[in-house]
Design an enzyme around this catalytic site. Sequence first.
Site: not given
Length: 449
Positions: A294, A305, A319
């Site tokens: 999470s 990224d 998650k």
Amino acid sequence: MNAIHKLLPPLALVSALALVPVTTSSLAAADVANYNELEKFMSVYERVKANYVDKVDDHTLIKGAIDGMLSALDPHSSYEEDASFDTLRATTDGNYGGLGLTVTLEDGIVKVITPTEDTPAWRAGIKSGDYITHIDGNLVYGATLDEAVDKMKGDPGTTVKLTILRPGKDKPFDVSLIREKIQLRPVKWEIKDGIAIIDISTFSGNSAEETKAALAAVDKATGGHPLGYILDLRSNPGGLLDAAVDISDAFLERGEIVSQRGREKTDIERYYAKPGDMAHGLPMIVLVDAGSASAAEIVAGALQDQRRALVMGETSFGKGSVQTVVQTGPRSALRLTTARYYTPSGRSVQAGGITPDIPVPQLTDPDYKNRPVVREADLRRHLLAQVKADDKLLEQDDTSQDPRFSATAEELAKKDIKDFQLYYALNTLKRLGSPASVASRGGQSKSRR
């Protein structure tokens, strides 16, 4: 294991059965369907109330109905009251009582998702994928998750015995633990071989503040010139969304950190980094494993990224949903999944997780090959990612032999290597942070502030 919003102020309770005037034929049709379903509920409720073998109070029946309704949605939506509400609030605040275990229920058996570092469960060697079959000699099969957790709770200093079934082991074994008041230290840091290691164990209310304090302390200890940074998010079950955004921002100069998207296509909220990289653009590695979930995945995905860090270790938990916690009474709250989150490139990690740039097994764990791990995709009724992906692309070829990872736990112990993943990350950063490597990247060290 949740990225959640902070608790909201108490809301006025609204009757679920209040009649609303019908203004259109379409609304009338919808109301008729709703009333038919509610009529079924009331029929069952009245029959249970009148004929169940023992007298049962209204609170028990309504609480059971709420729990059943939310359990039909996904593994992370729930209704918390009394002791479980106190635990929820204490966990988000950064301290709570217990053994330091994140658990789930699988086919009536309590299954360990991850132990929290520096807690009784972690020190006792309990691992992800373990099953808890007995508590103090009493079988817990068939009990609810709340009932099992309540049995593990107790006054600090008291002892509890867990019977553990570990896949790959011939028979169950007992572990005795002393309950503690868990005072989480969400952030720890150290300098090793000129490299800053920042270990974040949870994303609680003070995690971002402590991370920034750790970065400032690293600057003071190294004169602002460490070789690089290792951000250790292994076995981090997540926590507050705001903390994940603030911690990501501490390592980024610009760009999107995460977006959360609700039910409607227009329901999108994006979070961006503000100027100021407290790690000065120096080489960085993020360590993750199957227990990184999470909020931890938000940070790892953002730094991956944005090409700010190499992600190393094992595929994370997966998650990719956000829970909003709404307080419904003095000691009760609804925790409801309200959005999915996406990394800056538009990836949903839901049920797939963050795939490391460099997969590194934990060779110092002698059970790592045989011990199954628990991920979001293993939980019943888990949400599906909205972005379609080829499952084959998400699978790891764990059976292939990599000459870099051929050492056994015994061989590494003889070399005094206790944490192979951290050892591998340190050696990688030493190469990335060497003068020759910095020069090859265009004298990046000259631009540090």
